[in-house]
Scaffold this motif. Structure first.
Motif, mmCIF file in Angstrom:
data_model
loop_
_atom_site.group_PDB
_atom_site.id
_atom_site.type_symbol
_atom_site.label_atom_id
_atom_site.label_comp_id
_atom_site.label_asym_id
_atom_site.label_seq_id
_atom_site.Cartn_x
_atom_site.Cartn_y
_atom_site.Cartn_z
ATOM 1 N N GLN A 44 -11.157 2.530 -4.163
ATOM 2 C CA GLN A 44 -9.978 2.753 -5.009
ATOM 3 C C GLN A 44 -10.248 2.478 -6.495
ATOM 4 O O GLN A 44 -9.802 3.206 -7.364
ATOM 5 C CB GLN A 44 -8.870 1.820 -4.528
ATOM 6 N N TYR A 45 -10.972 1.390 -6.751
ATOM 7 C CA TYR A 45 -11.213 0.995 -8.143
ATOM 8 C C TYR A 45 -12.718 0.813 -8.413
ATOM 9 O O TYR A 45 -13.157 -0.278 -8.785
ATOM 10 C CB TYR A 45 -10.492 -0.319 -8.468
ATOM 11 N N ASN A 95 1.805 2.302 -3.261
ATOM 12 C CA ASN A 95 0.646 2.507 -4.145
ATOM 13 C C ASN A 95 0.473 1.380 -5.145
ATOM 14 O O ASN A 95 0.180 1.615 -6.321
ATOM 15 C CB ASN A 95 0.834 3.816 -4.908
ATOM 16 N N ARG A 148 0.834 -1.200 0.000
ATOM 17 C CA ARG A 148 0.000 0.000 0.000
ATOM 18 C C ARG A 148 0.869 1.250 0.000
ATOM 19 O O ARG A 148 0.573 2.230 -0.662
ATOM 20 C CB ARG A 148 -0.924 -0.023 1.224
ATOM 21 N N CYS A 164 -1.037 -1.882 -7.091
ATOM 22 C CA CYS A 164 -2.360 -2.397 -7.428
ATOM 23 C C CYS A 164 -2.313 -3.922 -7.512
ATOM 24 O O CYS A 164 -3.232 -4.569 -7.996
ATOM 25 C CB CYS A 164 -2.834 -1.807 -8.747
#
Ligand SMILES: [Zn+2]
Length: 388
Positions: free
Chosen positions: A223-224, A184, A181, A186
């Motif tokens: 986030q997504y 950053n 995290r 994914c």
């Protein structure tokens, strides 16, 4: 690149000539074999040859002789085409690079060991652990087991990902959740997404399982959001199969390649390693730099100014290797026009301008130093060393 294409053209000529010769000669030989076999059949029962048979036999023998000598001739011609490839290599590539090599760059036990270690690390990175081990034994290298460990883990997980097994990568991502995290990453989301898609692909059978699995995705909702909408929407098409729905792109094999790249990049980042092997980067950068270096060496020899290239840490010309090869920039002092080094590091003045330490010493007038770019004055000791 041009040199490679030039050699490739010659190689292609050899191939086309060789294939032509192969087709042509095997057709010829087959014809001759057939005619010999038919003569053989005819002669089997007769004790004596008739005049016609003698004539046919003589003619066939002559044809065979001709064919053999023609084949020999064609073979010779093929040789000349092959030797042209060698000449083309000589013409297009430089075979002696000693003129631009730094003397003694790899001499001495310390430097040889360092070079061997770099080569060894490259093998470990590529997952060629047996070769790395052989090199360690043969070159008497001392490489600690814990240095090997991260590479082993990396390759075990990558190997599983290539076999479309997400479990090792998922458990690695879960245990490194916080650190991922921080950078950053994914990765965790992409792994869960892939797992979910894999369940969807199995059709209605795994509908409940997929639905349960979607709980793992809920943590990424903020986030997504868009990706989650797409994934949930695709569940509507379970009955007819995702492949036949507007969501067919979700099952594209490209996502498996992508996850390998994402995992390598993020895992290397967490392990404090560069994504690419430093050895291969150095070699590729060297290959890009060689042509201009060879050119400048030639020019220097013609003008007899070989003394220009004496500083071992610096090249006589600036070589642009392109965007991919720009890593840590080396600061060049705007005053002395020299690249900074460990002994002459870049120093930041209180106004924000940066000059080298040598320039700072030269500019300082007793106790004070005046910035060469703005008239702000300060004490030399107020300047701070900066690190790139
Ligand atoms: Zn200034």
């Amino acid at each position: 690149m041009e040199s490679c294409s030039a050699v490739e053209r010659e190689v292609e000529k050899v191939f086309s000539k060789f294939n032509g010769l192969k087709d042509h000669s095997s057709k010829n030989l087959e014809e001759l074999c057939n005619s010999i076999q038919s003569i053989q059949r005819e002669l089997r029962d007769d004790d004596k040859l008739t005049a016609t048979q003698t004539l046919i036999l003589t003619q066939t023998v002559r044809r065979i002789k001709e064919a053999v000598s023609r084949l020999g001739q064609e073979h010779k011609e093929l040789h000349s085409t092959v030797s042209k490839v060698g000449k083309s290599i000589d013409r297009n590539f430089v075979n002696d690079l000693t003129s631009i090599a730094t003397d003694g760059a790899f001499e001495g036990v310390e430097k040889t060991d360092l070079l061997n270690e770099v080569v060894c690390e490259h093998f470990m990175r590529q997952g060629m652990l047996d070769i790395a081990d052989a090199l360690i034994t043969e070159a008497n290298l001392e490489i600690a087991e814990e240095k090997k460990e991260p590479f082993l883990e990396l390759h075990r997980i990558l190997g599983a990902l290539k076999q479309k097994d997400l479990e090792p990568a998922l458990s690695w991502a879960t245990s490194n959740k916080d650190r991922l995290r921080e950078i950053n990453s994914c990765l965790e989301f992409k792994l869960h997404r892939l797992k979910f898609i894999d369940l969807l692909r199995q059709g209605r059978m795994s509908q409940t399982e997929a639905l349960y699995y979607s709980r793992h995705l809920s943590q990424f909702a903020t986030q997504y959001p868009r990706d989650l909408q797409v994934l949930m929407g695709s569940m509507l098409y379970l009955r007819q199969g995702i492949e036949n729905s507007p969501y067919a792109h979700l099952v594209a094999p490209i996502y498996w390649d992508e996850i390998c790249d994402v995992f390598t990049r993020d895992a290397c980042c967490l392990l404090g390693m560069s994504v690419e092997s430093p050895l291969s980067v150095s070699i590729r950068a060297g290959c890009l730099a060689l042509p201009p270096l060879l050119n400048i060496r030639q020019v220097m020899q013609q003008r007899q100014v070989s003394g220009v290239w004496t500083n071992k840490d610096e090249l006589p010309v600036e070589i642009d290797l392109g965007k991919d090869y720009r890593y840590h920039s080396t600061f060049a002092c705007p005053i002395l026009r020299q690249q900074t080094t460990d002994t002459n590091p870049p120093m930041r003045l209180i106004c924000g301008h940066v000059i080298s330490k040598d320039a700072l010493t030269k500019l300082s007038n007793g106790t004070k130093v005046k910035c060469p770019y703005c008239p702000i004055e300060q004490l030399p000791m107020e300047a701070k060393q900066i690190f790139f």
